[in-house]
Write a protein that holds these residues in place. Structure first.
Motif, PDB file in Angstrom:
ATOM      1  N   SER A  54       0.839  -1.196   0.000  1.00 48.78           N
ATOM      2  CA  SER A  54       0.000   0.000   0.000  1.00 48.78           C
ATOM      3  C   SER A  54       0.882   1.257   0.000  1.00 48.78           C
ATOM      4  O   SER A  54       2.022   1.228   0.453  1.00 48.78           O
ATOM      5  CB  SER A  54      -0.934   0.008   1.215  1.00 48.78           C
ATOM      6  OG  SER A  54      -0.193   0.087   2.419  1.00 48.78           O
ATOM      7  N   ALA A  55       0.334   2.333  -0.518  1.00 52.35           N
ATOM      8  CA  ALA A  55       1.064   3.598  -0.581  1.00 52.35           C
ATOM      9  C   ALA A  55       0.388   4.614   0.328  1.00 52.35           C
ATOM     10  O   ALA A  55      -0.835   4.665   0.421  1.00 52.35           O
ATOM     11  CB  ALA A  55       1.102   4.122  -2.004  1.00 52.35           C
ATOM     12  N   ALA A  56       1.203   5.413   0.999  1.00 53.34           N
ATOM     13  CA  ALA A  56       0.696   6.488   1.843  1.00 53.34           C
ATOM     14  C   ALA A  56       1.237   7.801   1.308  1.00 53.34           C
ATOM     15  O   ALA A  56       2.437   7.935   1.072  1.00 53.34           O
ATOM     16  CB  ALA A  56       1.143   6.290   3.286  1.00 53.34           C
ATOM     17  N   GLU A  57       0.333   8.763   1.075  1.00 51.67           N
ATOM     18  CA  GLU A  57       0.753  10.101   0.695  1.00 51.67           C
ATOM     19  C   GLU A  57       0.791  10.951   1.949  1.00 51.67           C
ATOM     20  O   GLU A  57      -0.176  10.978   2.718  1.00 51.67           O
ATOM     21  CB  GLU A  57      -0.192  10.698  -0.335  1.00 51.67           C
ATOM     22  CG  GLU A  57      -0.050  10.056  -1.688  1.00 51.67           C
ATOM     23  CD  GLU A  57      -0.787  10.818  -2.781  1.00 51.67           C
ATOM     24  OE1 GLU A  57      -1.601  11.705  -2.459  1.00 51.67           O
ATOM     25  OE2 GLU A  57      -0.547  10.503  -3.951  1.00 51.67           O
ATOM     26  N   VAL A  58       1.908  11.621   2.154  1.00 52.52           N
ATOM     27  CA  VAL A  58       2.129  12.389   3.372  1.00 52.52           C
ATOM     28  C   VAL A  58       2.494  13.812   2.990  1.00 52.52           C
ATOM     29  O   VAL A  58       3.444  14.030   2.235  1.00 52.52           O
ATOM     30  CB  VAL A  58       3.276  11.768   4.216  1.00 52.52           C
ATOM     31  CG1 VAL A  58       3.516  12.574   5.472  1.00 52.52           C
ATOM     32  CG2 VAL A  58       2.984  10.314   4.534  1.00 52.52           C
ATOM     33  N   VAL A  59       1.753  14.771   3.517  1.00 56.55           N
ATOM     34  CA  VAL A  59       2.087  16.175   3.313  1.00 56.55           C
ATOM     35  C   VAL A  59       3.279  16.494   4.215  1.00 56.55           C
ATOM     36  O   VAL A  59       3.256  16.207   5.416  1.00 56.55           O
ATOM     37  CB  VAL A  59       0.884  17.083   3.649  1.00 56.55           C
ATOM     38  CG1 VAL A  59       1.248  18.542   3.496  1.00 56.55           C
ATOM     39  CG2 VAL A  59      -0.303  16.718   2.780  1.00 56.55           C
ATOM     40  N   GLU A  60       4.322  17.039   3.623  1.00 62.03           N
ATOM     41  CA  GLU A  60       5.560  17.284   4.365  1.00 62.03           C
ATOM     42  C   GLU A  60       5.332  18.094   5.643  1.00 62.03           C
ATOM     43  O   GLU A  60       5.963  17.833   6.666  1.00 62.03           O
ATOM     44  CB  GLU A  60       6.571  18.001   3.469  1.00 62.03           C
ATOM     45  CG  GLU A  60       7.928  18.144   4.100  1.00 62.03           C
ATOM     46  CD  GLU A  60       8.944  18.765   3.160  1.00 62.03           C
ATOM     47  OE1 GLU A  60      10.090  18.915   3.587  1.00 62.03           O
ATOM     48  OE2 GLU A  60       8.596  19.109   2.015  1.00 62.03           O
ATOM     49  N   SER A  61       4.396  19.015   5.622  1.00 62.14           N
ATOM     50  CA  SER A  61       4.152  19.836   6.812  1.00 62.14           C
ATOM     51  C   SER A  61       3.573  19.030   7.974  1.00 62.14           C
ATOM     52  O   SER A  61       3.615  19.472   9.114  1.00 62.14           O
ATOM     53  CB  SER A  61       3.216  20.999   6.470  1.00 62.14           C
ATOM     54  OG  SER A  61       1.962  20.503   6.029  1.00 62.14           O
ATOM     55  N   ALA A  62       3.059  17.812   7.703  1.00 63.58           N
ATOM     56  CA  ALA A  62       2.529  16.952   8.768  1.00 63.58           C
ATOM     57  C   ALA A  62       3.599  16.066   9.392  1.00 63.58           C
ATOM     58  O   ALA A  62       3.352  15.410  10.400  1.00 63.58           O
ATOM     59  CB  ALA A  62       1.403  16.072   8.223  1.00 63.58           C
ATOM     60  N   VAL A  63       4.811  16.054   8.808  1.00 65.83           N
ATOM     61  CA  VAL A  63       5.887  15.201   9.321  1.00 65.83           C
ATOM     62  C   VAL A  63       6.465  15.815  10.586  1.00 65.83           C
ATOM     63  O   VAL A  63       6.963  16.933  10.579  1.00 65.83           O
ATOM     64  CB  VAL A  63       6.993  15.003   8.261  1.00 65.83           C
ATOM     65  CG1 VAL A  63       8.156  14.204   8.841  1.00 65.83           C
ATOM     66  CG2 VAL A  63       6.434  14.314   7.025  1.00 65.83           C
ATOM     67  N   ALA A  64       6.367  15.063  11.687  1.00 67.45           N
ATOM     68  CA  ALA A  64       6.915  15.519  12.959  1.00 67.45           C
ATOM     69  C   ALA A  64       8.347  15.040  13.138  1.00 67.45           C
ATOM     70  O   ALA A  64       9.161  15.717  13.758  1.00 67.45           O
ATOM     71  CB  ALA A  64       6.056  15.008  14.115  1.00 67.45           C
ATOM     72  N   ALA A  65       8.654  13.853  12.590  1.00 59.96           N
ATOM     73  CA  ALA A  65       9.993  13.287  12.706  1.00 59.96           C
ATOM     74  C   ALA A  65      10.170  12.262  11.603  1.00 59.96           C
ATOM     75  O   ALA A  65       9.204  11.688  11.112  1.00 59.96           O
ATOM     76  CB  ALA A  65      10.170  12.623  14.071  1.00 59.96           C
TER      77      ALA A  65
END
Length: 85
Positions: A54-65
């Motif tokens: 499966s693929a997950a799209e992540v908005v960079e601004s939501a990355v905490a670490a």
């Protein structure tokens, strides 16, 4: 991902193709982790392919670490060696 109590974001677009662990801030509070290979990083959105495909799209601004992690070790063929009686 913690460094003396702080969350550290260590991956960059140059890490496309590498296996990473990404901790994401959830809208309702709290965090979730995604581990997989970065497939793309375009316009502030990372696509991470998990082990299950499966693929997950992540908005960079939501990355905490985040951090690069070692590749998954290959599975041994044939399972465990036989046990002595």
């Amino acid at each position: 991902m913690h460094m003396r109590g702080r969350l550290v974001h260590r991956i960059t677009p140059e890490d496309v193709g590498r296996r990473v662990s990404v901790r994401i801030r959830l809208p309702e509070g709290g965090f979730t982790d995604i581990v997989g290979v970065v497939e793309s990083w375009d316009d502030g959105v990372l696509t991470v392919r998990r082990r299950d495909g499966s693929a997950a799209e992540v908005v960079e601004s939501a990355v905490a670490a985040s951090r690069v992690v070692p590749p998954v070790p290959p599975r041994r063929r044939g399972g465990r060696p036989p046990q002595a009686p």
